[in-house]
Design a protein around this motif. Structure first.
Motif, PDB file in Angstrom:
ATOM      1  N   MET A 187      -4.334 -20.050  45.024  1.00 50.80           N
ATOM      2  CA  MET A 187      -5.832 -19.747  45.763  1.00 50.80           C
ATOM      3  C   MET A 187      -6.782 -20.749  45.353  1.00 50.80           C
ATOM      4  O   MET A 187      -7.571 -21.443  46.489  1.00 50.80           O
ATOM      5  N   THR A 188      -6.942 -21.463  44.352  1.00 48.46           N
ATOM      6  CA  THR A 188      -7.734 -22.715  44.085  1.00 48.46           C
ATOM      7  C   THR A 188      -7.054 -23.925  43.953  1.00 48.46           C
ATOM      8  O   THR A 188      -7.359 -25.138  43.941  1.00 48.46           O
ATOM      9  N   ASN A 189      -5.917 -24.030  44.421  1.00 53.33           N
ATOM     10  CA  ASN A 189      -4.952 -25.245  44.445  1.00 53.33           C
ATOM     11  C   ASN A 189      -4.893 -25.978  43.312  1.00 53.33           C
ATOM     12  O   ASN A 189      -5.098 -27.159  43.494  1.00 53.33           O
ATOM     13  N   SER A 190      -4.778 -25.458  42.117  1.00 52.47           N
ATOM     14  CA  SER A 190      -4.403 -26.048  40.883  1.00 52.47           C
ATOM     15  C   SER A 190      -3.128 -25.931  40.299  1.00 52.47           C
ATOM     16  O   SER A 190      -2.550 -25.145  40.714  1.00 52.47           O
ATOM     17  N   ASP A 223      -1.948 -22.336  40.889  1.00 55.34           N
ATOM     18  CA  ASP A 223      -2.771 -21.290  41.221  1.00 55.34           C
ATOM     19  C   ASP A 223      -2.905 -21.546  42.845  1.00 55.34           C
ATOM     20  O   ASP A 223      -3.505 -22.553  43.194  1.00 55.34           O
ATOM     21  N   GLN A 260      -2.522 -16.428  47.332  1.00 54.17           N
ATOM     22  CA  GLN A 260      -3.362 -17.322  47.992  1.00 54.17           C
ATOM     23  C   GLN A 260      -4.787 -16.617  48.235  1.00 54.17           C
ATOM     24  O   GLN A 260      -5.744 -17.107  48.105  1.00 54.17           O
TER      25      GLN A 260
END
Length: 591
Positions: free
Chosen positions: A567-570, A565, A124
């Motif tokens: 960190m980017t919430n994908s 992902d 994250q």
RNA sequence: GGUCGCGUAGCUCAAUUGGUUAGAGCGCCGCCCUGUCACGGCGGAGGUUGCGAGUUCGAGCCUCGUCGCGACCGCCA
């Protein structure tokens, strides 16, 4: 000269004492003594201790972890007895004259020097995770390896060429990521699982030597060594035979090991046939750093009173065994666990003998004749404390079961301190002579063991139509310490052979073969040169060189085990408008 | 899709057989401290024990469900 720095944080030595320097970096730690403040300043190169006098620089009291600062100061030898031998710059310190806080940092969500931290959190806040010296080292080693690969291939006359990311869907093999076409509603591109077909087309194009650090995509479930997007050292050469390629890759690996670890690899790498690898190690990617070889006992148990063994032999199968040295004290739970694994690998059960207190303890040993026992004792070098495990089945499943047990046993015995796997041993080998085709029981047809472009070994070509499973392919796997690092083959370059493989052997209907691979066969018909290549898993290679458990440790921004992902919430939702443009309706999951 | 494991403070972890007000170290906040480098001292804040049910006089602990993460199997021509 930069206004931010005159030196980096791993650079200053006693010889710099007296000079005025400027350093910039992050506050790695602070030790505030009230009248004196020590700060370890970190940049990507290392740490330097900076000493502040808060009377002159009161802001030094307010410094916190991960603040970004610029310090101008004077290099000084540390006072007698206060040098820090753990730091490269431990002989000196910088006495700060000015302090500029370039940016403040929030308190980091975890202490960055904590190694054992929840991976969710690391992913994250990957940008913080990557600040840690270990991760910086991984990324820089990865870069050094890529550079070495490029330098080597450049020296060998290779041309780096990019191939399309937007490719055509080829439903064979791994599940693909589909990309909808807006211009052609209802039609799709796919992201490439590998540039396989393009690199062959480049050979037809007369490039002769192509390579690419190729990003590949597979929409399959993840593992510690599998990501949905990953990188391969992908290369292809014309006018070569297998040995030419081995030499090239061996040279490349030698250069990589020298660059990354300063190690001189012994080349050439040994070659092992698939048959031999399975027969002695029960694996097509054997880890030979430890012995525990599979031993064949078929002839000894041909007429055994133990019907499970005799029956397997009568049915055309084999009896094989391995000796787990020193594991006679295995608990029932451990035996059960091994049995579970054997069953998962296709065995009906697991026969074993414990050699304890001078006796053979086993539910089955009462069926064995003296001659059978003698054969066992001799071929397995049976000693006090051994645990013998058996497989009796057709050759392939018997090897497979024992191969899996061998790997599991090695791990258990290693943890128990009963098996030592030497560190810094690089057991490279080529596994060769794979069967070109495997018969798939589910679909009742032959399938390519690797892919349908692999050329058969020339003398086996006549068998293609009569007995495809007997045909050996010109495929090769590069194996290191039991890990498949890469694989490739000499390709089929004659269009009629390629067509025969598609239609006569694989039984792909002509229309489908034409629509999926027609352009390739057509290309081959315009004077395709003999060619072949390999793809080496670059992430795995880097993970091994870094000593990392997972390839996530050597990828800057990896996905988690659910392909997200954090960190980017994908992946994320698309705007209705985007979907409308693409003529796509998302079917929301139930619930 | 399956099996297993894990989920307690910002982080790493404790919490006896199910029993008082859920603790420690680090970090954080405040004060003190001129030779630290795991600085030290004093004080303080910080918890829906992933979530929801159930069993029980009583649940962090037992049961069921659910969510999240990981490892493995399937899958990865």
């Amino acid at each position: 000269m930069s206004t931010y720095r005159t030196h980096h944080c791993a650079e200053l030595r006693l010889s710099h004492a007296g000079s005025e320097v400027t350093l910039s970096g992050w506050v790695a730690s602070r030790r505030d003594h009230g009248g004196l403040v020590f700060v370890d300043l970190r940049d990507r190169e290392g740490l330097t201790q900076v000493v502040f006098d808060p009377q002159n620089l009161p802001g030094s009291h307010d410094l916190r972890s991960e603040d970004v600062v610029r310090v101008r100061g004077k290099v000084a030898a540390r006072p007698e007895g206060t040098a820090n031998p753990k730091l490269a710059t431990g002989e000196i310190e910088v006495h700060a004259l000015t302090l500029d806080v370039l940016n403040r940092s929030e308190t980091p969500p975890w202490p960055l020097d904590e190694e054992n931290v929840n991976e969710d959190l690391r992913l994250q806040y990957r940008y913080l995770d990557l600040r840690r010296p270990r991760m910086t080292r991984h990324l820089r080693l990865r870069h050094a390896v890529a550079s070495a690969v490029r330098a080597h291939l450049d020296g060998e006359g290779f041309v780096e060429i990019e191939t399309p990311m937007l490719f055509k869907s080829t439903p064979e093999g791994a599940r693909e990521y589909l990309v909808p076409s807006r211009v052609h509603p209802g039609l799709f591109y796919a992201l490439p699982q590998s540039p396989q077909q393009f690199k062959q087309l480049l050979m037809v194009a007369g490039i002769e030597r192509y390579y690419q650090m190729a990003r590949c995509f597979r929409d399959e479930d993840l593992r510690a060594d599998r990501q949905p997007e990953f990188t391969q050292i992908d290369l292809e050469m014309s006018f070569i035979e297998r040995e030419d390629l081995y030499r090239l890759v061996e040279g490349m690996m030698r250069r990589v090991w020298k660059t990354a670890l300063g190690v001189d690899l012994a080349i050439p790498f040994p070659r092992l046939s698939f048959r031999e690898a399975m027969d002695t190690f029960g694996s097509d990617k054997p880890d030979r750093r430890f012995a525990m070889r599979l031993v064949d006992l078929t002839d000894a148990f041909r007429a055994s009173a133990f019907k499970v063994f005799a029956g397997a032999v009568a049915a055309g199968g084999v009896v094989k065994a391995i000796n787990a040295k020193g594991f006679a004290d295995a608990t029932q739970g451990q035996i059960d666990l091994l049995t579970e694994h054997a069953k998962a690998a296709g065995a009906k059960g697991l026969a074993w003998i414990k050699v304890e207190g001078g006796a053979w303890k086993s539910p089955i040993v009462k069926f064995f004749s003296d001659a059978e026992k003698a054969a066992l004792a001799e071929r397995l070098a049976v000693e006090e404390g051994d645990l013998i495990l058996f497989a009796a089945d057709a050759w392939a499943p018997a090897c497979d079961v024992l191969g899996k047990l061998r790997t599991i046993l090695a791990e258990i015995l290693r943890k128990l301190g009963k098996l030592r796997i030497p560190e810094n041993t690089w057991d490279f080998l080529w596994v060769v002579d794979f069967p070109l085709m495997t018969f798939d029981r589910d679909s009742q047809r032959h399938v390519s063991t690797h892919h349908p472009f692999t050329a058969p070994v020339p003398e086996d070509v006549p068998l293609l139509k009569t007995d495809p499973t007997k045909v050996r392919g010109q495929h090769y796997d590069l194996v290191l310490n039991g890990v498949e690092l890469g694989g490739g083959s000499i390709r089929i370059h004659q269009p009629e052979v390629q067509r025969m493989v598609f239609e006569d052997v694989l039984k792909i209907p002509k229309e489908i073969a034409d629509s999926r691979f027609g352009y390739l066969v057509k290309a081959l018909s315009f004077g395709a040169p003999p060619h072949g290549g390999i793809a080496v898993g670059f992430d795995r290679l880097c993970a091994i060189l870094c000593g990392a458990e997972s390839i996530r440790e050597v990828i800057a921004f990896p996905k988690n085990a659910k392909a997200q992902d954090l960190m980017t919430n994908s992946p994320g939702e698309a705007e209705p408008r985007q979907l409308r443009d693409l003529r796509i309706q998302a079917a929301k999951p139930q619930g």
